[in-house]
Design a protein around this motif. Sequence first.
Motif, mmCIF file in Angstrom:
data_model
loop_
_atom_site.group_PDB
_atom_site.id
_atom_site.type_symbol
_atom_site.label_atom_id
_atom_site.label_comp_id
_atom_site.label_asym_id
_atom_site.label_seq_id
_atom_site.Cartn_x
_atom_site.Cartn_y
_atom_site.Cartn_z
ATOM 1 N N GLN A 85 0.838 -1.192 0.000
ATOM 2 C CA GLN A 85 0.000 0.000 0.000
ATOM 3 C C GLN A 85 0.871 1.239 0.000
ATOM 4 O O GLN A 85 1.916 1.261 0.645
ATOM 5 C CB GLN A 85 -0.892 0.010 1.231
ATOM 6 C CG GLN A 85 -1.748 -1.236 1.381
ATOM 7 C CD GLN A 85 -2.484 -1.240 2.694
ATOM 8 O OE1 GLN A 85 -3.108 -0.265 3.060
ATOM 9 N NE2 GLN A 85 -2.405 -2.349 3.412
ATOM 10 N N GLU A 86 0.412 2.278 -0.695
ATOM 11 C CA GLU A 86 1.142 3.538 -0.689
ATOM 12 C C GLU A 86 1.018 4.192 0.682
ATOM 13 O O GLU A 86 -0.040 4.159 1.300
ATOM 14 C CB GLU A 86 0.583 4.480 -1.759
ATOM 15 C CG GLU A 86 0.896 4.028 -3.168
ATOM 16 C CD GLU A 86 0.421 5.037 -4.191
ATOM 17 O OE1 GLU A 86 0.416 6.247 -3.889
ATOM 18 O OE2 GLU A 86 0.048 4.600 -5.282
ATOM 19 N N ASN A 87 2.105 4.800 1.130
ATOM 20 C CA ASN A 87 2.162 5.518 2.407
ATOM 21 C C ASN A 87 1.819 4.645 3.607
ATOM 22 O O ASN A 87 1.435 5.155 4.644
ATOM 23 C CB ASN A 87 1.231 6.740 2.383
ATOM 24 C CG ASN A 87 1.579 7.692 1.270
ATOM 25 O OD1 ASN A 87 2.753 7.855 0.922
ATOM 26 N ND2 ASN A 87 0.576 8.305 0.681
ATOM 27 N N ARG A 88 1.940 3.351 3.457
ATOM 28 C CA ARG A 88 1.710 2.415 4.557
ATOM 29 C C ARG A 88 2.725 1.285 4.443
ATOM 30 O O ARG A 88 3.137 0.938 3.344
ATOM 31 C CB ARG A 88 0.311 1.811 4.490
ATOM 32 C CG ARG A 88 -0.795 2.748 4.847
ATOM 33 C CD ARG A 88 -2.085 1.998 4.772
ATOM 34 N NE ARG A 88 -3.054 2.561 5.683
ATOM 35 C CZ ARG A 88 -4.272 2.125 5.812
ATOM 36 N NH1 ARG A 88 -4.676 1.092 5.109
ATOM 37 N NH2 ARG A 88 -5.108 2.699 6.649
#
Length: 142
Positions: free
Chosen positions: A74-77
């Motif tokens: 996941q982006e930014n995770r």
Amino acid sequence: MKLNFFPNTIRKLLVGLLILPSFYLLFVGLNHWLRPWIHAGEEVIKGQVGIDICSQCRMKLSHPKHIVSIVLQQENRPTQNLHFDDVGCFKHYMERNPQAKYFGMVTDYFTGEWLNLTQAEIISDLQYSTPMNSHTIARKKP
């Protein structure tokens, strides 16, 4: 007058017998709960029957022929390792998250062998009994 029921050596032994198992249980528990995040992104961690929990229905993985394990990116995770106790649970999770980027593995219903998801064929048929009654299995593509 001070009563001393246990001499110092016995007292130290008793304290040691209480502390050592406590540390052991603490580290085993931390390893179990942190395992998906420690190794996330490196490789797929195969789900273990009776230990891991389905990310969709929250049941413990109950049968080795129905397990799906993925790494969700996941982006930014941080990446996460997810496990599913039924191929139907995996399909339902992916329907609810269509933009999800992932790679993973599934067990072949007939052989129990772990397959890359790209090598697997998903089949739905009422003749197959599954943990969540989705009647959906995976097998190696012919």
